[in-house]
Design a protein around this motif. Structure first.
Motif: not given
Length: 297
Positions: A280-297
């Motif tokens: 989650s930390a790596a994803y937010q660092r690279y994508r600028g958002t939490k993975p849980s938010r990406c899953r909700q979109t």
């Protein structure tokens, strides 16, 4: 990696930890933290040193120490010569792997790095590491860059362990810097460029090994290169070091899986992260958002 292989590695690591603690105790040293690479070629520790005077047997590995606390006189007499001076926070010292010594030191805290000397020239792409070690062992190094690199190595080990392209690069940079400080920069071999076919082969390997976590050593072996020269050649060919290319591929695959409705924990496993919080930390660092938010979109 099979469960039996993982269990054997954990048993080997525990045995090594026990041996390190026993060796340290005999020298009046208390390990506060110990970490080790999966293949055993690098180990790191935070060590509290008590006053000690006596004989120090060869460690069997190259020992680098970064003083982080206290001002401590130190002396070491060995067949390499004599080192004598005062350690202060930021000071770095080195001991060769096969060099026993008569030593005296005072109380201090050190970040210690042990590097297996086997294959050092090839792994670091150095022409003559033995001459470098002999020269570096006879002085106390006070250099902001060297201190920063070794501090970064410790923080990197806490996040991603003692492996990976960044970690290997920093280890190599430590030895290169030691050579520069000695006024004798280590000679580097010229790297052969990767062919277009080799680049494609490595990219396909990365794409099909995201879950296992394709290591730089495995990528290098795929095209018959050592990890250090492969990393530089891959960066020259793609514009990215292998570990960053791998992370980008992981994050792209993770985003696709999350948008398809896969859970964060399952996605982390699918792209090679055993720890969902680190993913989650790596994803937010690279994508600028939490993975849980990406899953909700």
């Amino acid at each position: 990696m099979s469960k039996s292989t993982q269990a054997n590695l954990e048993m080997d690591a525990q045995a090594e930890f026990d041996a390190l603690r026993q060796r340290a105790a005999a020298l009046g040293v208390i390990p506060q933290q110990i970490a080790m690479a999966p293949d055993g070629r690098v180990r790191m520790a935070v060590l509290d040193y008590a006053r000690f005077a006596g004989d120090l047997p060869p460690a069997g590995y190259i020992s680098l120490g970064l003083c982080t606390r206290s001002i401590a006189p130190i002396s070491r007499q060995s067949r390499q010569g004599t080192l004598s001076g005062v350690l202060r926070p930021g000071s770095v010292i080195l001991s060769p792997p096969d060099d026993g010594a008569t030593v005296r030191w005072d109380r201090c805290r050190m970040i210690a790095i042990g590097v297996d000397p086997e294959g050092l020239d090839e792994r670091l792409n150095l022409a003559d590491s033995r001459r470098l070690l002999s020269s570096a062992a006879l002085r106390i190094h006070r250099d902001p860059l060297l201190t920063a690199i070794m501090t970064a190595l410790w923080h990197e080990s806490a996040v991603n362990g003692l492996s990976g392209d960044f970690f290997d690069h920093c280890i190599g940079r430590v030895f290169s810097r030691l050579g520069e400080l000695a006024g004798d920069p280590p000679t580097r071999r010229r790297d052969r460029p990767l062919t277009a076919a080799q680049v494609i082969k490595v990219k396909e390997f990365i794409a099909t090994h995201l879950e296992e976590g394709a290591g730089v050593a495995a990528m290098a072996a795929l095209v018959g290169r050592d990890p250090a020269s492969f990393s530089r050649a891959f960066r020259d060919a793609t514009g990215l070091p292998p570990h960053q290319f791998l992370t980008n591929a992981r994050m792209a695959q993770a985003e696709a899986l999350l948008r398809d409705g896969m859970s964060v924990t399952a996605t982390a496993t699918a792209v090679g992260y055993t720890n969902p919080s680190k993913f989650s930390a790596a994803y937010q660092r690279y994508r600028g958002t939490k993975p849980s938010r990406c899953r909700q979109t």
